[in-house]
Enzyme design. Structure first.
Site, mmCIF file in Angstrom:
data_model
loop_
_atom_site.group_PDB
_atom_site.id
_atom_site.type_symbol
_atom_site.label_atom_id
_atom_site.label_comp_id
_atom_site.label_asym_id
_atom_site.label_seq_id
_atom_site.Cartn_x
_atom_site.Cartn_y
_atom_site.Cartn_z
ATOM 1 N N ASP A 18 0.868 -1.174 0.000
ATOM 2 C CA ASP A 18 0.000 0.000 0.000
ATOM 3 C C ASP A 18 0.909 1.230 0.000
ATOM 4 O O ASP A 18 2.112 1.123 0.273
ATOM 5 C CB ASP A 18 -0.893 -0.026 1.240
ATOM 6 N N ASP B 239 -1.665 -0.887 6.026
ATOM 7 C CA ASP B 239 -1.827 -0.310 7.362
ATOM 8 C C ASP B 239 -3.236 0.159 7.667
ATOM 9 O O ASP B 239 -3.528 0.514 8.806
ATOM 10 C CB ASP B 239 -0.875 0.891 7.534
ATOM 11 N N ASP C 115 -7.322 -1.949 3.741
ATOM 12 C CA ASP C 115 -6.397 -2.998 3.295
ATOM 13 C C ASP C 115 -6.759 -4.367 3.850
ATOM 14 O O ASP C 115 -6.145 -5.368 3.449
ATOM 15 C CB ASP C 115 -4.969 -2.656 3.716
#
Length: 805
Positions: free
Chosen positions: A485, A672, A676
């Site tokens: 990410d 995080d 996600d």
């Protein structure tokens, strides 16, 4: 009989004229001992564990009527014990889950309180030959010390006995070589040897017999069965030869075999204790007392266990923070090295989160308690660590099954060897069979996988990677793709001031000081970007949500914020943006526009080097982000990622991961945020950052608790090394048995050489696994010294450069 192997061995004993073996054993070794009376005596004591006031110290509620506790189980000697406990308890009504950690001998137990009582479960554990009690770090440390002392004492008795037996045997051998010894002298030496070997057998070798009898009683074969048979048969045959003055005696083999075995077990125990000490040390970080601040401002010293959420506590420099909380007043640095592996103290301001077990370094601070006891971050880390170690990967489960089948094959082989040699040379049949039992003991095979896994898990936790699922080490070593990410992962997830462009003669530094004075009273994330220049507070501040801030600084009115908001103050249209790829703020006074401030998310310093390392390992790197702005590609380009998917939804991220997996990819997902979680659940391995949301960390397979991407690269390297170590250990142990078994079957290896070889193979396996810990410790120290030197030489120039952005 529980299996053909046991039947064959029992028939061998009878055919060899050794059926009186059972008459020579003491009551302590009798498998007919029934624990019913003892259970009745313990019922009242065990019932105390059913009381809520007792359970609150070690039991937590998971769901309605479902409780969870951490227990320490005594009497575990190998992986087969773990299998037995798990299999037996899982069949008991009311037990939801039971996972036993072979390394630390701790069991994570879940049960339905409305269906079964904890005392009943503890009785079942006692019934199958083990002891269980609640886990507590201090008591566990005392138990480990007691176990260590007892092991050293048993080993000392066996060592002294072995040395004395060697002297007796040397005299007997010398007399035999010289043509014979007078019978009175020979009998005296034999009886002396028996007296010396007896305490070695009944004290030093007692654990082998106790474990073997327990395993035979419940019908499950472990490595202690052939060990106990080898020691017991050699002793009984030697006693028979001494009492009836016939045949040879092998008391020296009995003591030597016992001593070498105890050495191997002791080294394995020390390796297990050292690895398990990481979790114990974490829980012991919490201090015993705390300074609570009352409503009138006075202080009182209270036990840390009495703290409750909402309490105010004061922590002075050098003191350990007793509970999780939020900083109410003051600023200081906190040493979080015990939790994260980051040796540099972390700066904390008002509103910062602090974690129990960390150390306040600089100034006195006041903290509002948010979490205590089982709900604290420290306890959560320990629970996740225990869960990871109790979940066995495929290779560990395979090794357990192989060891169990191997013991059965050894017993059948021993019976076959005895039968064959009984027809070839009856006088040698017993001792050759004894060598076969000794030389093929699968101690090394059972230690090969768990020792390497637990060593690697403990090493990674010390480096800052907390593994929360048992499959992580295996899946990390097989990874082909790493998907990141962007926000909060490759970047720090916070805005920083990257550029200042003056539109007048006022210097950039003065513009930043004015902007910082305006933003100093704002809680918006934008305000934190100006924190390095906070020197004074603006007056008559007016915050327009979503637009900007207006205030007075040194007698002049200023506005900072969106261009269309700020330009209203000077009654003019905003100047053109310098570029459209970053977030720009405009500062104006009542006369004119003064300057532009460029804000953007800060890329982590180590991101580029980590990406380079991962590529060098042969991994494919991708970035999936919901950010559709040009910043996504700019960040990817700066860290060296070519494959970028920007502006994607959580569903699109999951679809991309699934597409990779359909091509055979083994994916690591690093994220995080809550968005996600679906894609992290879909990847073979999910890793969350230490600063991630609680929900993301809870659902991840591993957590970078030090928030450093470098630890991810270290973890992948160590996992690959762990896989190599496991293969080496399995290869060494299997190769030893394959080579030694034919030699022992042909009578080429005497019993004492077999004992030495078997113990040496176990020691080699344990020491080979411990290389994982030693190598990483040396590397960690080297990196720490290098980082400290770099920081010391560059701190001042970096600070100066930051002022001139």
């Amino acid at each position: 009989m529980c299996c053909p192997g046991c039947q064959a061995v029992a028939q061998t004993i009878v055919d060899g004229g050794l059926d009186n073996f059972y008459q020579h054993r003491g009551n302590d070794l009798s498998p007919e001992v029934v624990d019913a009376e003892r259970l009745d005596e313990l019922s009242a004591e065990l019932a105390l564990y059913d009381r809520p006031e007792v359970q609150k110290t070690f039991v937590r509620q998971v769901q309605d009527e479902t409780l969870e506790a951490m227990l320490v189980i005594e009497g575990i000697s190998c992986a087969a014990c773990v299998w037995l406990i798990e299999q037996h308890l899982s069949r008991q009504p009311g037990i939801s889950d039971i996972k036993v950690n072979l390394t630390s001998h701790r069991a994570r137990l879940s049960w339905k309180s409305d269906e079964v009582k904890l005392s009943t479960i503890l009785k079942e554990i006692i019934r199958i030959g083990y002891q269980a009690h609640p886990y507590h770090p201090d008591r566990e440390e005392q138990r480990l010390q007691k176990e260590n002392r007892k092991s050293l004492t048993r080993m000392g008795v066996a060592g002294i006995g072995m040395m004395q037996e060697m002297m007796m045997s040397a005299a007997l051998f010398a007399g035999y070589i010289q043509g014979g010894m007078d019978e009175p002298h020979m009998m005296m030496l034999r009886w002396a040897s028996m007296l010396i070997a007896t305490p070695v057998l009944f004290y030093s070798a007692y654990p082998f017999f106790a474990n073997a009898i327990r395993d035979l009683r419940i019908g499950h074969l472990t490595m202690d069965v052939p060990v106990a048979l080898a020691i017991g048969l050699a002793y009984v045959a030697s006693v028979w030869a001494t009492v009836f003055n016939t045949g040879d005696v092998y008391f020296d083999s009995v003591t030597m075999f016992t001593f070498f075995l105890l050495i191997g077990r002791y080294l394995e125990m020390r390796a297990r204790q050292r690895t398990g000490a990481a979790g114990n040390a974490l829980l012991n970080l919490i201090p015993s007392s705390a300074t609570r601040v009352l409503q009138d401002g006075t202080e009182e010293l209270v036990p840390a266990s009495e703290l409750q959420p909402g309490d105010r506590i004061r922590i002075r420099p050098g003191q350990t923070i007793p509970a999780d909380g939020v900083l109410l007043g003051g600023h200081s640095s906190v040493d979080e090295s015990a939790l994260t592996g980051e040796y540099l103290p972390i700066s904390k301001q008002t509103g910062s989160v602090v974690v129990g077990g960390t150390i306040n370094v600089e100034n006195p601070i006041e903290v509002k308690v948010t979490q205590v006891g089982e709900n604290s971050r420290l306890s959560t880390i320990v629970r996740l660590l225990d869960r990871a170690q109790s979940e066995k990967p495929y290779m560990a489960r395979l090794a357990d099954r192989v060891a169990s089948y191997f013991v059965s094959a050894v017993l059948v082989t021993a019976a076959t060897v005895y039968t064959v040699w009984h027809f070839i040379e009856p006088s040698s049949a017993f001792w050759i069979t004894l060598s076969v039992l000794v030389v093929t003991c699968p101690c090394a095979l059972s230690l090969a996988t768990p020792t390497a896994l637990t060593t690697a898990t403990g090493t990674l936790r010390q480096r800052g990677l907390l593994i929360t699922r048992g499959h992580v080490l295996e899946s990390l070593s097989k990874a082909t793709h790493v998907v990141f990410d962007k926000t909060g992962t490759l970047t720090e997830g916070r805005l920083v001031l990257q550029d200042t462009q003056a539109l007048t003669s006022i210097s950039p530094l003065q513009l930043r000081r004015i902007a910082a004075a305006l933003e100093s009273q704002s809680e918006h994330p934008v305000a934190r970007a100006f924190a390095p220049w906070f020197e004074q507070d603006a007056e008559r501040v007016d915050i327009s949500v979503g637009k900007g801030v207006e205030g007075w600084v040194d007698g002049r009115c200023y506005r900072i914020g969106k261009p269309e908001y700020s330009s209203v103050l000077c009654m003019s249209s905003p100047p053109p943006l310098p570029d459209s790829s970053r977030h720009w703020l405009l500062l104006c006074d009542s006369d004119q526009a003064l300057g532009w401030f460029a804000l953007d998310d800060q890329v982590r310093r180590e991101s580029q080097s980590v990406i380079s390392q991962l590529k060098a390992m042969g991994l494919e790197i991708e970035m999936l982000t919901g950010d559709s702005s040009p910043a996504a590609h700019r960040v990817a380009e700066s860290v060296g990622i070519e494959t970028v998917y920007s502006g994607v939804s959580p569903e699109d991220k999951l679809a991309r991961i699934s597409a990779l997996q359909e091509t055979g990819a083994n994916v690591i997902m690093v994220g995080d945020g809550i968005n996600d979680i679906p894609v992290m659940a879909g990847a073979q391995t999910s890793i969350s950052m230490g600063a991630a949301t609680d929900l993301a960390k809870t659902n991840a397979d591993a957590v970078l608790i030090n928030n450093q991407l470098q630890t991810l690269a270290d973890g992948i390297q160590l996992s690959r090394k762990t896989r190599q170590i496991i293969r080496q250990n399995l290869g060494l142990s299997l190769a030893y048995n394959v080579l030694a078994l034919p030699a022992a079957s042909m009578g080429l290896i005497p019993p004492y050489i077999a004992a030495l070889g078997m113990t040496a193979s176990s020691i080699v396996v344990v020491c080979n696994a411990l290389r994982l810990s030693m190598r990483e410790r040396r590397r960690s120290h080297a990196n720490a010294h290098a980082t400290a030197a770099t920081t010391a030489t560059t701190a001042q120039p970096a600070s100066s450069a930051g002022q001139e952005v």
